[in-house]
Motif scaffolding. Sequence first.
Motif: not given
Lengths: 156, 423
Positions: A54, A74-75, A146-148, A150-153, B205-208, B334, B362, B366, B368-369, B371-372, B375-376
């Motif tokens: 990852t 990274l927002f 393994e299922l994250i 959402n995200s890891i910053i 990843q699970r994105i809400p 997912d 995840p 470029v 990870a954000d 997913g963020e 969610e928002l």
Amino acid sequence: MGGPDYAELCQLYARYAAALDAARWDEWPEFFVEDCLYKLIPRENHERGFPLATLMFESKGMLQDRVYGIRETLFHDPYYQRHVIGAPLIHAATAERITCEANYAVLRTKLSELPTVFSLGRYIDEVVVTDGGLKFASKLVVYDNELIANSIIYPI
Amino acid sequence: MDGAEAVFPDEMTWPAGDVGRVPFLAYTNPEFHKAELERFFYRDHWCYVGLEAEIPEPGDFIRTAVGERSVIVVRDDEGAINVVENVCAHRGVQFCRERHGNRLDQGFTCPYHQWKYTLQGDLRGVPFLRGLKRDGQVQGGMPPDFKTSDHGLNKLKVATRGGVIFASFDPDVESLEDFLGPEMLGYFDRLFDGRMLKILGYNRQRIPGNWKLMQENIKDPYHPGLLHTWFVTFGLWRADNKSELKMDAHHRHAAMISTRGQAAAAAPAEVTQVSSFKASMQLNDARFLDIVPEPWWKGPTAVMMTLFPSVILQQQVNSVSTRHIQPRGHGAFDFVWTHFGFEDDDEAMTQRRLRQANLFGPAGFVSADDGEVIELSQMGFEQKPFHRTVAELGGRDAADSDHMITETLIRGMYGYWRKVMGL
């Protein structure tokens, strides 16, 4: 066995956790030697022999680049991390090098939200003796979740 | 001021012909979500289920999903690929729990009553089918007219192309080629040109957020240079890069095609429009962007394809992956990334693909954000479901484009969505 004593090794993990939990990101690369390897890899890839990680950083410079990304590009929805690292298990040790592993769990708390279990797994590490104390030559973070979520910053 | 009308409207009001002002209700209404599953994931459409390279040997299988339905993709003893629903014909048990494995010798067995299935999904054994003989009498057993051939697993229609596996619950679905259309097929074949693929691994990843938001994200060339400041900072994205946006005839699928310009040249402020842009920033370790052009690119350095509804095909310089969308109710999905390479990659190219994977996934610089913000977005929709978006950059209609300063692909998708949903 010789080499560094167990208390010193435990202290390394404790300092690592304290730095990350306090969000002192600039200190993170300093736990590693210049020519290091840091991999955050799902357990699935690790156990099936798939090389994809990852995150895969192959030098202290890459770790510093990640810190820049966290700070500047990274927002993300901000959050606190709390690392709980188990007692390290030493597999092999010489005067200069320790091969060891340790379980970890990271609890995440987002602002105005309840805490959740964010990441858990084990560190598989190569620790070396340097003039600046013990440092990681290699840190493999093999995570069970393994299922994250959402995200890891931030670093784990 | 917003909020004078009902906060929780009974019906969606959307002026006829509009495709740019998407009601938040499209993302928050569980009834719409069920209709979407029926009409997009389970009928009339092909859904991505995996890559042939994940199941190279006879008996190899993976467990994955079409929409919210668990399916098994398995290569049988003759090398053919079968996709069956993971629900036992007897009492409905979702019997396969392993995520991958090989069942060449055993086939599939439901643990509850040991019903056994072949790799094609046919029922081949039922314990006590003819009852139990005892004291010269037969006790129990299935009725005499019970035929095992009537009780196989639910078999999906399967199509493969270039090593990619698609499946559909709809026996009357059009051909995969017609489904993609000639324009998208060209870009699909560019990436999957017949070379054997080499699986590098997975990210999950699970994105809400509502699943459509991920389709929109990759139909939205407005955001990369603004949200993904890493792209801008290190010269991988410029709004004035040579680019094209293309859709299929239905406007459901799309491709964003771009060619990276001179990375070293600092972009002027009117091109970046990013307040945090730092022209002087250099990577400490430039290997993140050790880009080596490949012949199969035929020019473009990035082609991002959205195949509606289930998958995104990524080529971003040397990093290639499929990104599988698996909804989990209206408010989450997912997102499964399968990174791969090609059989003719040398070790250096494999390392390069793995290294560039740091940009994606995840935790990616470029991604990870994305997913963020998804969610928002969902959080915003849920709090005022009577409201709507304004996706009107570049106009109010939907058409192909030769630049990136437009939300035309999102409008194209909602034109299609409205038609199929009858809304």
